[in-house]
Design a protein around this motif. Sequence first.
Motif, PDB file in Angstrom:
ATOM      1  N   VAL A 167     -46.370  -0.663  42.145  1.00  0.00           N
ATOM      2  CA  VAL A 167     -45.516   0.520  42.266  1.00  0.00           C
ATOM      3  C   VAL A 167     -46.328   1.728  42.708  1.00  0.00           C
ATOM      4  CG1 VAL A 167     -43.959   2.091  41.051  1.00  0.00           C
ATOM      5  CG2 VAL A 167     -43.883  -0.373  40.568  1.00  0.00           C
ATOM      6  N   GLY A 168     -47.484   1.938  42.114  1.00  0.00           N
ATOM      7  CA  GLY A 168     -48.323   3.079  42.484  1.00  0.00           C
ATOM      8  C   GLY A 168     -47.845   4.360  41.835  1.00  0.00           C
ATOM      9  N   ASP A 169     -46.883   5.022  42.439  1.00  0.00           N
ATOM     10  CA  ASP A 169     -46.370   6.282  41.888  1.00  0.00           C
ATOM     11  C   ASP A 169     -45.285   5.971  40.856  1.00  0.00           C
ATOM     12  OD1 ASP A 169     -45.903   8.960  41.444  1.00  0.00           O
ATOM     13  OD2 ASP A 169     -44.609   9.208  43.197  1.00  0.00           O
ATOM     14  N   LEU A 170     -45.699   5.310  39.778  1.00  0.00           N
ATOM     15  CA  LEU A 170     -44.773   4.944  38.709  1.00  0.00           C
ATOM     16  C   LEU A 170     -44.509   6.171  37.850  1.00  0.00           C
ATOM     17  CD1 LEU A 170     -43.181   2.914  37.018  1.00  0.00           C
ATOM     18  CD2 LEU A 170     -45.323   2.218  35.938  1.00  0.00           C
ATOM     19  N   SER A 171     -43.296   6.690  37.924  1.00  0.00           N
ATOM     20  CA  SER A 171     -42.920   7.887  37.173  1.00  0.00           C
ATOM     21  C   SER A 171     -41.405   7.932  37.082  1.00  0.00           C
ATOM     22  CB  SER A 171     -43.450   9.148  37.873  1.00  0.00           C
ATOM     23  OG  SER A 171     -42.661   9.452  39.016  1.00  0.00           O
ATOM     24  N   ALA A 192     -42.879   3.690  49.095  1.00  0.00           N
ATOM     25  CA  ALA A 192     -44.109   4.260  48.553  1.00  0.00           C
ATOM     26  C   ALA A 192     -44.935   3.219  47.801  1.00  0.00           C
ATOM     27  CB  ALA A 192     -43.791   5.424  47.624  1.00  0.00           C
ATOM     28  N   MET A 193     -44.375   2.030  47.559  1.00  0.00           N
ATOM     29  CA  MET A 193     -45.110   0.980  46.863  1.00  0.00           C
ATOM     30  C   MET A 193     -46.160   0.359  47.793  1.00  0.00           C
ATOM     31  SD  MET A 193     -42.086  -0.964  44.757  1.00  0.00           S
ATOM     32  CE  MET A 193     -41.061  -0.106  43.559  1.00  0.00           C
ATOM     33  N   GLU A 216     -59.031   4.288  42.276  1.00  0.00           N
ATOM     34  CA  GLU A 216     -58.143   3.971  43.389  1.00  0.00           C
ATOM     35  C   GLU A 216     -56.684   4.084  42.957  1.00  0.00           C
ATOM     36  OE1 GLU A 216     -57.138   0.246  46.446  1.00  0.00           O
ATOM     37  OE2 GLU A 216     -58.646   0.022  44.847  1.00  0.00           O
ATOM     38  N   LEU A 217     -55.859   4.640  43.834  1.00  0.00           N
ATOM     39  CA  LEU A 217     -54.435   4.776  43.546  1.00  0.00           C
ATOM     40  C   LEU A 217     -53.690   3.516  43.979  1.00  0.00           C
ATOM     41  CD1 LEU A 217     -53.749   8.445  44.744  1.00  0.00           C
ATOM     42  CD2 LEU A 217     -54.523   7.636  42.498  1.00  0.00           C
TER      43      LEU A 217
END
Length: 528
Positions: A167-171, A192-193, A216-217
């Motif tokens: 997911v990366g930007d998990l929010s 964005a994943m 790392e993101l």
Amino acid sequence: MDPAAFAVDKSALRALTEIGKGGQGRVWATDSVRINQTWSAVYKEYDASVLAGVDVQLLATMVAFVPALDPASGRWLCEQAAWPAALVQDNGTVRGFLMRRLPADFEMLLPQRDGSCQRKPSGLQFLLNPDEYLAKMAIPIDDRKRLLLLRNLAETLERFHRLGIVVGDLSPNNLMFQLSPAPRCFFIDCDAMRLHGASVLRQAETPDWEVPGNEELGTAASDAYKFGLLAIRLFARDQSARDAWALNAVSPQLGRLAVRSQAVDPDHRPAPAEWIPVLDEAIRGGGARATNGFVHRVTPAAPSHPPPVAPSLRPSPAAVTLAPPPSGGTWLRRLLPALVIGLLLLCIVGVIASIANANDGKPVASGAPAATTVAARSAATTDSPTPEPDATAGIVTYDAVVARPEGARVVRMLAGYFDAVNSGDWDTALRSYDPAGIIDPGDPAQRRSFMRAMSTTEDRDAVLHALRPSGAETLAELTFTSTQQAGYGPRRDPAETCTRWEVTYRLTYSERFGYRILRARDAADSPC
């Protein structure tokens, strides 16, 4: 990989309705396409300043990813996330992509100061607030549902990671929730994943949800960190909490997992799969405040078979459908004609809404049983096409077609349909639809969507103005008025409670089933 092989032209989307705007571009609803012949679609168009940084080849790879999966896995992924379904080109340039519209189950009605309710996407940020706020917003959540929600999310992330998705930007910005019938989540902003370590756009993070240091993101470890942070904040009822005390009070084992998840060293964080048995134990052990000993385990819903594809159909200029065949190792997307404007789609997608959502996703005989409707009583006494003396049946007046031999048969079907909707007789209402059209009465998911969309509707003052042949079909021009609760109105204004409709229905006819509704060819609505 040639991106054009996975693209549709923007002109095929026809009329677009803007439903959202963000930092990367705009999102538009379209009634001209369906994804998997089931779900309403939206089009995300990147701003020109963003488009230069989009990896179009990777975006095409994401579109091709679902068809390359086995059917069950592909269906599962599409039930968990608005995954890119097709590229959209404008004059040969990729401008964005199509994705599933947010399902109606992931929207909620929020009370307003004037006493009305407004339909909103159910972003997870709503749950990261004190109990007083949740009560004021009429969001019925307790610790048991919080555990079930985390359990579903942990299982989803674990399967994502096995598929090579991070997911990366998990929010809460890209995570929606539903609480009934079973708590579960749904992801948006899937472009964005990261897929197999690659990103369509440069990885970014939501403020106050950043991973520590310079790691790392967009990795499985960053997902593990943010999952733990979400668990902490969900039980703390706080948007920015970082202390696991509230989660520890529910389950010390969960509290320890939360503390480990916040480790600076990514290798020390528990993977989402490690949370699942501990969450199960908390649910069984009373930390979830179970009632009467009942324990509800959240597991992925069994995938339903995709609807069959008509192999001989070709795209029409009026509308297109993106659809996979029902079986086989690879899903192939085809463009199928589907005129999906019309009352039922507007209702179903609007609630879904969008379906529609929208939305919605994204799905028998026309006579009603005896003694249930005006139309049924009329049909039980005579098979004659002779119109009734006052040229009315139920709520339908048909003076304009009283001399037509088929007029009485059509109006009996329509009257039976409206009467069934008004009385909540869903089996009778659904029998008025030809399964080859907009609603398949035999599809459980489409039945549920129809019942949910029409649950507050009451129709009146219907007038059948004209009937005319159109090839093997009959076109029926109709006006009527509907009333419904706020949140169940048409797509242009879901809060509308009274609507005037002008609809041209396409009807089919057979000796066995009589007249049935295939779909609406034209539909217009205005407030009362």
